[in-house]
Design a protein around this motif. Structure first.
Motif, PDB file in Angstrom:
ATOM      1  N   ILE A  97      51.990   7.968  35.917  1.00  0.00           N
ATOM      2  CA  ILE A  97      51.002   7.274  36.584  1.00  0.00           C
ATOM      3  C   ILE A  97      50.107   8.409  37.400  1.00  0.00           C
ATOM      4  N   ASN A  98      48.857   8.072  37.008  1.00  0.00           N
ATOM      5  CA  ASN A  98      47.972   9.052  38.128  1.00  0.00           C
ATOM      6  C   ASN A  98      47.480   8.624  39.162  1.00  0.00           C
ATOM      7  N   SER A  99      46.613   9.233  39.953  1.00  0.00           N
ATOM      8  CA  SER A  99      46.029   8.936  41.005  1.00  0.00           C
ATOM      9  C   SER A  99      45.139   7.579  41.296  1.00  0.00           C
ATOM     10  N   SER A 100      44.684   7.307  39.918  1.00  0.00           N
ATOM     11  CA  SER A 100      43.697   6.288  39.947  1.00  0.00           C
ATOM     12  C   SER A 100      44.463   5.041  40.234  1.00  0.00           C
ATOM     13  N   CYS A 101      45.907   4.950  40.192  1.00  0.00           N
ATOM     14  CA  CYS A 101      46.557   3.710  40.194  1.00  0.00           C
ATOM     15  C   CYS A 101      46.083   2.880  41.372  1.00  0.00           C
ATOM     16  N   MET A 102      45.987   1.591  41.351  1.00  0.00           N
ATOM     17  CA  MET A 102      45.593   0.701  42.469  1.00  0.00           C
ATOM     18  C   MET A 102      46.889   0.773  43.540  1.00  0.00           C
ATOM     19  N   ALA A 103      48.114   0.773  43.105  1.00  0.00           N
ATOM     20  CA  ALA A 103      49.267   0.739  44.107  1.00  0.00           C
ATOM     21  C   ALA A 103      49.192   2.113  45.023  1.00  0.00           C
ATOM     22  N   VAL A 104      49.087   2.996  44.255  1.00  0.00           N
ATOM     23  CA  VAL A 104      48.683   4.620  44.955  1.00  0.00           C
ATOM     24  C   VAL A 104      47.689   4.579  46.007  1.00  0.00           C
ATOM     25  N   ASN A 105      46.474   3.659  45.656  1.00  0.00           N
ATOM     26  CA  ASN A 105      45.381   3.707  46.496  1.00  0.00           C
ATOM     27  C   ASN A 105      45.393   2.300  47.480  1.00  0.00           C
ATOM     28  N   ASN A 106      46.633   2.143  47.849  1.00  0.00           N
ATOM     29  CA  ASN A 106      47.090   0.965  48.626  1.00  0.00           C
ATOM     30  C   ASN A 106      46.505  -0.447  48.416  1.00  0.00           C
ATOM     31  N   ILE A 107      46.179  -0.594  46.934  1.00  0.00           N
ATOM     32  CA  ILE A 107      45.950  -2.007  46.572  1.00  0.00           C
ATOM     33  C   ILE A 107      46.992  -2.696  45.738  1.00  0.00           C
ATOM     34  N   GLU A 108      47.365  -4.027  46.140  1.00  0.00           N
ATOM     35  CA  GLU A 108      48.644  -4.408  45.427  1.00  0.00           C
ATOM     36  C   GLU A 108      48.450  -4.712  44.110  1.00  0.00           C
ATOM     37  N   CYS A 109      49.308  -4.115  43.290  1.00  0.00           N
ATOM     38  CA  CYS A 109      49.189  -4.219  41.701  1.00  0.00           C
ATOM     39  C   CYS A 109      50.616  -3.930  41.363  1.00  0.00           C
ATOM     40  N   ARG A 110      51.176  -4.853  40.216  1.00  0.00           N
ATOM     41  CA  ARG A 110      52.495  -4.451  39.730  1.00  0.00           C
ATOM     42  C   ARG A 110      52.285  -4.901  38.350  1.00  0.00           C
ATOM     43  N   SER A 111      51.068  -4.523  37.803  1.00  0.00           N
ATOM     44  CA  SER A 111      50.756  -4.930  36.411  1.00  0.00           C
ATOM     45  C   SER A 111      51.924  -4.167  35.323  1.00  0.00           C
ATOM     46  N   CYS A 112      51.951  -2.787  35.545  1.00  0.00           N
ATOM     47  CA  CYS A 112      52.800  -2.022  34.805  1.00  0.00           C
ATOM     48  C   CYS A 112      54.272  -2.441  34.688  1.00  0.00           C
ATOM     49  N   GLY A 113      54.698  -2.482  35.924  1.00  0.00           N
ATOM     50  CA  GLY A 113      56.051  -3.031  36.161  1.00  0.00           C
ATOM     51  C   GLY A 113      56.307  -4.485  35.311  1.00  0.00           C
ATOM     52  N   ASP A 114      55.281  -5.503  35.460  1.00  0.00           N
ATOM     53  CA  ASP A 114      55.424  -6.474  34.930  1.00  0.00           C
ATOM     54  C   ASP A 114      55.568  -6.560  33.225  1.00  0.00           C
ATOM     55  N   GLN A 115      54.752  -5.304  32.647  1.00  0.00           N
ATOM     56  CA  GLN A 115      54.968  -5.322  31.417  1.00  0.00           C
ATOM     57  C   GLN A 115      55.953  -4.300  30.820  1.00  0.00           C
ATOM     58  N   CYS A 116      56.822  -3.736  31.684  1.00  0.00           N
ATOM     59  CA  CYS A 116      57.727  -3.154  31.069  1.00  0.00           C
ATOM     60  C   CYS A 116      59.259  -3.790  31.125  1.00  0.00           C
ATOM     61  N   GLU A 117      59.143  -4.104  29.806  1.00  0.00           N
ATOM     62  CA  GLU A 117      60.638  -4.897  29.401  1.00  0.00           C
ATOM     63  C   GLU A 117      61.808  -4.148  29.587  1.00  0.00           C
ATOM     64  N   ILE A 118      61.944  -2.931  29.796  1.00  0.00           N
ATOM     65  CA  ILE A 118      63.067  -2.274  30.008  1.00  0.00           C
ATOM     66  C   ILE A 118      63.410  -1.860  31.295  1.00  0.00           C
ATOM     67  N   GLN A 119      62.496  -2.503  32.282  1.00  0.00           N
ATOM     68  CA  GLN A 119      62.296  -1.956  33.737  1.00  0.00           C
ATOM     69  C   GLN A 119      62.514  -0.652  34.029  1.00  0.00           C
ATOM     70  N   ALA A 120      61.945   0.440  33.231  1.00  0.00           N
ATOM     71  CA  ALA A 120      61.839   1.753  33.796  1.00  0.00           C
ATOM     72  C   ALA A 120      60.836   1.985  34.846  1.00  0.00           C
ATOM     73  N   ILE A 121      59.946   0.911  34.947  1.00  0.00           N
ATOM     74  CA  ILE A 121      58.994   1.074  36.300  1.00  0.00           C
ATOM     75  C   ILE A 121      59.551   0.038  37.445  1.00  0.00           C
ATOM     76  N   ARG A 122      60.042   0.669  38.643  1.00  0.00           N
ATOM     77  CA  ARG A 122      60.281  -0.095  39.541  1.00  0.00           C
ATOM     78  C   ARG A 122      59.329   0.180  40.920  1.00  0.00           C
ATOM     79  N   PHE A 123      59.297  -0.710  41.852  1.00  0.00           N
ATOM     80  CA  PHE A 123      58.362  -0.451  42.932  1.00  0.00           C
ATOM     81  C   PHE A 123      59.287  -0.295  44.352  1.00  0.00           C
ATOM     82  N   ALA A 124      58.826   0.864  44.790  1.00  0.00           N
ATOM     83  CA  ALA A 124      59.463   1.333  46.124  1.00  0.00           C
ATOM     84  C   ALA A 124      58.865   0.816  47.323  1.00  0.00           C
ATOM     85  N   LEU A 125      59.486   0.149  48.249  1.00  0.00           N
ATOM     86  CA  LEU A 125      58.883  -0.493  49.481  1.00  0.00           C
ATOM     87  C   LEU A 125      58.190   0.675  50.343  1.00  0.00           C
ATOM     88  N   GLN A 126      57.285   0.361  50.892  1.00  0.00           N
ATOM     89  CA  GLN A 126      56.788   1.518  51.815  1.00  0.00           C
ATOM     90  C   GLN A 126      56.384   0.803  53.176  1.00  0.00           C
TER      91      GLN A 126
END
Length: 160
Positions: A97-126
């Motif tokens: 994931i590069n720096s243009s990611c919405m979550a990295v820029n503090n905008i709520e988005c979890r689209s990639c995690g929703d699409q990952c069937e094997i759940q390799a993408i998780r979201f760490a609370l901050q």
């Protein structure tokens, strides 16, 4: 035989590495023996294989269903010996994931995690920020499902 290094003389900037099909033995075997017959394009169940540079087939995760199902159909229909056996790993690529990611820029988005069937993408609370995406490279299959789901094209595949 195609010498890709010579082509870079005619371009201003180096093009990104082409996304080859899963189970391809190696780049030289592929470019030397692929007849560009399009059998793999027509055989792809998810329609992510398209004609690329020079008519060679490439994987485009923004096309078709946007992810590889690892059905091995591209290898099965190919008349040339370009592919490894199906029981071997299809490829070594993983998502980043590069720096243009919405979550990295503090905008709520979890689209990639929703699409990952094997759940390799998780979201760490901050604290004071939106949850940040974390990719477990050991779990990532490189299927590309997360790429087509990203609204800002912040995910790309790399070979570690």
């Amino acid at each position: 035989m195609i010498n890709r290094s010579r082509r870079s003389l005619f371009t201003r900037q180096q093009s990104p590495q082409l996304q080859r099909l899963p189970w391809i033995k190696d780049e030289n075997t592929f470019t030397d023996q692929c007849q560009r017959c399009n059998a793999c394009i027509y055989g792809c169940q998810t329609n992510i294989i398209v004609k690329g540079d020079g008519g060679f087939p490439v994987v485009d995760f923004h096309h078709g269903e946007g992810e590889c199902s690892f059905c091995y159909q591209c290898a099965t229909v190919c008349p040339e010996p370009l592919f490894e056996l199906q029981h071997q790993s299809p490829w070594a690529q993983v998502a980043i994931i590069n720096s243009s990611c919405m979550a990295v820029n503090n905008i709520e988005c979890r689209s990639c995690g929703d699409q990952c069937e094997i759940q390799a993408i998780r979201f760490a609370l901050q604290i004071g920020k939106v949850a940040q995406p974390v990719i477990n490279s050991a779990d990532c299959s490189g299927c590309g499902g997360c790429i087509s789901g990203c609204p800002v094209a912040a995910i790309e595949m790399i070979t570690p």
